[in-house]
Design an enzyme around this catalytic site. Structure first.
Site, PDB file in Angstrom:
ATOM      1  N   ASP A  37     -33.687  56.044  -6.674  1.00 23.39           N
ATOM      2  CA  ASP A  37     -34.230  56.771  -7.483  1.00 23.39           C
ATOM      3  C   ASP A  37     -34.670  58.094  -6.864  1.00 23.39           C
ATOM      4  OD1 ASP A  37     -36.667  57.613  -8.899  1.00 23.39           O
ATOM      5  OD2 ASP A  37     -37.217  55.534  -9.336  1.00 23.39           O
ATOM      6  N   THR A  78     -37.044  58.025 -14.969  1.00 23.55           N
ATOM      7  CA  THR A  78     -36.818  56.584 -14.220  1.00 23.55           C
ATOM      8  C   THR A  78     -36.471  55.554 -15.279  1.00 23.55           C
ATOM      9  OG1 THR A  78     -37.970  57.138 -12.404  1.00 23.55           O
ATOM     10  CG2 THR A  78     -37.900  54.697 -12.658  1.00 23.55           C
ATOM     11  N   ASN A  99     -40.667  57.236 -19.736  1.00 21.20           N
ATOM     12  CA  ASN A  99     -41.800  56.290 -19.128  1.00 21.20           C
ATOM     13  C   ASN A  99     -42.765  55.752 -19.856  1.00 21.20           C
ATOM     14  OD1 ASN A  99     -40.175  56.243 -16.632  1.00 21.20           O
ATOM     15  ND2 ASN A  99     -41.131  58.081 -15.842  1.00 21.20           N
ATOM     16  N   ASP A 305     -38.043  58.267  -4.448  1.00 20.22           N
ATOM     17  CA  ASP A 305     -38.641  59.079  -5.706  1.00 20.22           C
ATOM     18  C   ASP A 305     -40.127  59.531  -5.284  1.00 20.22           C
ATOM     19  OD1 ASP A 305     -38.583  60.077  -8.564  1.00 20.22           O
ATOM     20  OD2 ASP A 305     -40.277  58.755  -8.746  1.00 20.22           O
ATOM     21  N   HIS A 486     -38.716  65.916 -12.328  1.00 18.22           N
ATOM     22  CA  HIS A 486     -37.259  65.888 -12.903  1.00 18.22           C
ATOM     23  C   HIS A 486     -37.653  65.784 -14.373  1.00 18.22           C
ATOM     24  CE1 HIS A 486     -38.367  61.680 -12.617  1.00 18.22           C
ATOM     25  NE2 HIS A 486     -38.689  62.015 -11.427  1.00 18.22           N
TER      26      HIS A 486
HETATM   27 ZN    ZN Z   1     -36.921  57.769 -10.977  1.00 18.49          ZN
HETATM   28 ZN    ZN Z   2     -39.845  60.546 -10.230  1.00 21.86          ZN
END
Ligand code: ZN
Ligand code: ZN
Length: 546
Positions: A37, A78, A99, A305, A486
Site C-alpha cells: 500500500d 486504496t 474509498n 500506507d 495520494h
Molecule cells: Zn492505499
Molecule cells: Zn493512503
C-alpha cells in the site's frame, strides 16, 4: 529392424514433445498477489543498496520487472487500486470509484465495502459488516473459480478490510482483515462464513501483536546512516500522539494507549510482519498450493500506507519501514519455497497507488506545490450558483473533486441541469487551485485517448460519478501540512512497481509503458482462464514464458 527404428524415433519425438508441453502448460499450484500500500516505484531504487538478496532483490533478479507501469485513472485511492489490479479494468467499469463517495441514489456518503446485511465473524464488534456488493465486475480470482468449477481456494488478507475484500471478488472462500482498538483479532464477514476456521481462532489466541507492541521502534541501522531521507526531526512529518517530535526511538508500549491500542500496530512496520504471519498461517491452515487445483492468495501489506501518510515520502520512518518490509518479504518467499515448492507458485508484487512528496517540503525547494481548501471552495461554488441561478440549493454534495447537482431542485426551479453544470465547470477555473474542469457530459461525449483527461475519463462512472469533475494543480493535497497523501492522476501517484515472479514467468525487465489493468489479463492468460468480465487491460506478453 528399420520399422522398429522409425517407430522408436517417433516414440522418442512424441515423448519429447509431450514433456515440453508439460513444462509450459502446467499451471502454478498457487498464485500470490502481493500489494504494497502506497509503494512508489522509486522505493525499489531509492533504498536498493540496503535491501537484502532475498526480498525485493530476489524478485528483481529472477522475475520480470516493469519499470514504467502506471495507474491510468483518477482517483488513485486504496479501494480503487486494489479493485483495478484484480479486475483488469478501471472505475468506469468496475464501479469502485473511491474509498468513500456520495451515493446519488441513497443521497448519502458511503464507504466502498460497508454492507449491513452481514455481521462480524470473529468478535462482537461491527467492523466485519462488509461485502464486495458495490463491485460490479468479476476479479481474476472469480474467473479462476468459474474455470475450476469452484474448486481451488481464493483468499484475501490485509490489515485493511477493503484491501482484503475487493481483490478476491464475489466468490472468495474468505477475506480476513485486522480489527484493532481493543480487538486483537483477525475477522471476516458472514458474507463469507458463519464461523472462523480453527486456524484463525488459534492465530487470534497466539498472535504476536502484543509482543510487537511492547517493543520500542528503533531504526534497523544506525540513524546516521539513513542518508536517503531527511533528518529525523523536521517540520514536514506528523507524529504519534504522545510524542514530542516525529523522532526515533518510539516507545510503543508507552504510546499504544494514546494511539488506539491494537490499532497502533497498523501504523508501524510490525503491522506488515503480523500480516505476513497471518498469510503463512493461512497457507498452512488451508493447505494452499497442495491440491490438483490452483489456489489464489492475495496479501496486501497496508502499514506502509499508514506510515507514509504520517511521515511522508522522504522520512527515516518510511525508509526503515521498507527495509523491514524487505526482510518480511524475504522470509515470506522462503516460506513459500518450503511450503509450496519453488517452481509451484507464481507471484506478482505491485502497489495500489504511490504518493506525492510533502507539498510544503516541495515548496521549500521552490517546486510548485499546493494545499486545496475545500471549505473555501464550497463557499465559492455557492456564490457561483447564487450569482448565476439565484439559488444556493443546487448542489447536493462536493467530494473527491466532483460536484453532484441536486437535479430535482434544479428542475423545480425551471433550470437546465446541463447549463448549471457547464457554468460551474467554467467558473471553477477562477478558483485558485483548480487546474482543469469538465462536465460529465463532456466525458460521455468525448474520447480522451491520453493524458490526464484520459485518466479522469477512466475514473468516471456514468452511473455513480458526479456532474462536474475537477483536477487541481499538480502536487496538491487537501489535508494537513504533515506527511503525505495520494489520489491524483499525476506520475508521482500513478508510477508503481509491477514485478512478476515464478512459475511461467520470464526473467527480465522492461521500460515499456504498461498499465495497472494489464496485470489481471496477464495472470488470466498464464492460468489459461477467461478474463475478468470488465477487462480493458491487455496481456503483457513479454513477461510470460511461452
Ligand atoms: Zn492505499
Ligand atoms: Zn493512503
Amino acid at each position: 529392424m528399420k520399422k522398429i527404428f522409425v517407430l522408436s524415433i517417433c516414440l522418442f519425438l512424441f515423448i519429447a514433445k509431450s514433456q515440453s508441453q508439460d513444462k509450459t502448460q502446467t499451471k502454478p499450484k498457487l498464485v500470490v498477489g502481493v500489494v504494497i500500500d502506497q509503494m512508489r516505484y522509486d522505493y525499489l531504487t531509492r533504498y536498493a543498496e540496503r535491501y537484502g538478496k532475498n526480498g525485493f532483490n530476489r524478485l528483481l533478479k529472477d522475475g520480470f520487472s516493469l519499470e514504467n507501469a502506471h495507474y491510468n485513472y483518477i482517483p488513485t485511492y486504496t479501494a480503487v487500486g486494489h479493485t483495478s489490479i484484480f479486475t483488469g479494468t478501471t472505475p468506469s467499469n468496475h464501479g469502485i470509484i473511491s474509498n468513500n463517495w456520495y451515493d446519488k441514489f441513497l443521497k448519502k456518503s458511503i464507504y466502498c465495502v460497508d454492507d449491513n446485511n452481514y455481521k462480524t465473524v470473529g468478535n462482537n464488534g461491527v467492523n466485519g459488516e462488509k461485502s464486495p456488493f458495490r463491485l460490479y465486475t468479476t476479479t481474476v480470482t472469480d474467473q479462476l473459480h468459474l474455470a475450476q468449477n469452484m474448486k481451488g481456494k481464493t483468499i484475501g488478507i490485509s490489515i485493511k478490510d477493503r484491501s482484503a475484500i475487493l481483490p478476491v471478488g464475489h466468490t472468495a472462500n474468505a477475506a480476513y482483515w485486522y480489527d484493532g482498538d481493543n480487538y486483537n483479532t483477525w475477522i471476516t464477514s458472514t458474507f463469507y462464513m458463519d464461523k472462523l476456521p480453527k486456524w484463525v481462532i488459534d492465530f487470534n489466541k497466539n498472535n504476536k501483536a502484543d509482543e510487537y507492541l511492547n517493543q520500542t521502534w528503533t531504526t534497523l541501522y544506525d540513524l546516521k546512516t539513513y542518508t536517503n531521507s531527511r533528518t529525523d526531526n523536521n517540520i514536514f512529518e506528523g507524529k504519534l500522539k504522545g510524542q514530542e517530535a516525529p523522532t526515533f526511538p518510539k516507545d510503543l508500549k508507552k504510546l499504544r494507549a494514546k494511539n488506539g491500542n491494537y490499532s497502533l500496530i497498523k501504523a508501524i512496520p510490525a503491522g506488515n510482519t503480523l500480516t505476513a504471519d497471518f498469510a503463512k498461517a493461512a497457507i498452512i491452515g488451508e493447505n494452499l498450493g497442495k491440491s490438483e487445483f490452483t489456489d489464489f492468495l492475495t496479501v496486501s501489506f497496508s502499514s506502509t500506507d499508514y506510515v507514509g501518510h504520517k511521515y511522508g515520502v522522504a522520512a527515516v520512518e518510511t525508509e526503515d519501514t521498507y527495509l523491514r518490509l524487505d526482510k518480511d518479504l524475504a522470509d515470506f518467499f522462503t516460506f513459500l519455497d518450503q511450503q509450496v515448492g519453488k517452481d509451484n507458485y507464481t507471484l506478482f508484487l505491485t502497489a495500489d497507488h504511490a504518493a506525492v512528496h510533502n507539498p510544503a517540503y516541495l515548496q521549500s525547494l521552490k517546486i510548485p506545490a499546493h494545499y486545496f481548501d475545500i471549505k473555501k471552495f464550497k463557499a465559492f461554488v455557492l456564490e457561483v450558483t447564487q450569482k448565476y441561478f439565484n439559488s444556493k440549493e443546487l448542489i447536493e454534495n462536493i467530494s473527491n473533486y466532483q460536484l453532484f447537482l441536486d437535479k430535482n431542485k434544479i428542475e423545480s426551479l425551471g433550470l437546465d441541469a446541463q447549463k448549471v453544470a457547464e457554468k460551474l465547470a467554467d467558473e471553477a477555473l477562477d478558483f485558485d487551485g483548480i487546474y482543469k474542469s469538465v462536465t460529465a457530459k463532456t466525458l460521455q461525449t468525448t474520447n480522451f485517448t491520453d493524458g490526464i483527461l484520459n485518466s479522469l475519463q477512466n475514473g468516471y462512472n456514468q452511473k455513480f460519478s458526479g456532474d462536474v469533475l475537477l483536477i487541481p494543480y499538480p502536487a496538491t493535497l487537501t489535508g494537513g501540512r504533515k506527511g503525505t497523501s495520494h489520489g491524483s492522476g499525476n506520475s508521482y501517484d500513478t508510477h508503481v512497481p509491477i514485478i512478476f515472479y515464478g512459475h511461467g514467468i520470464k526473467k527480465g525487465s522492461s521500460s515499456k509503458k504498461y498499465e495497472i489493468i494489464d496485470i489481471a489479463p496477464t495472470m488470466a492468460n498464464l492460468l489459461q482462464i477467461e478474463f475478468p468480465n470488465g477487462t480493458s487491460g491487455k496481456v503483457i506478453d513479454e513477461v510470460l514464458e511461452k
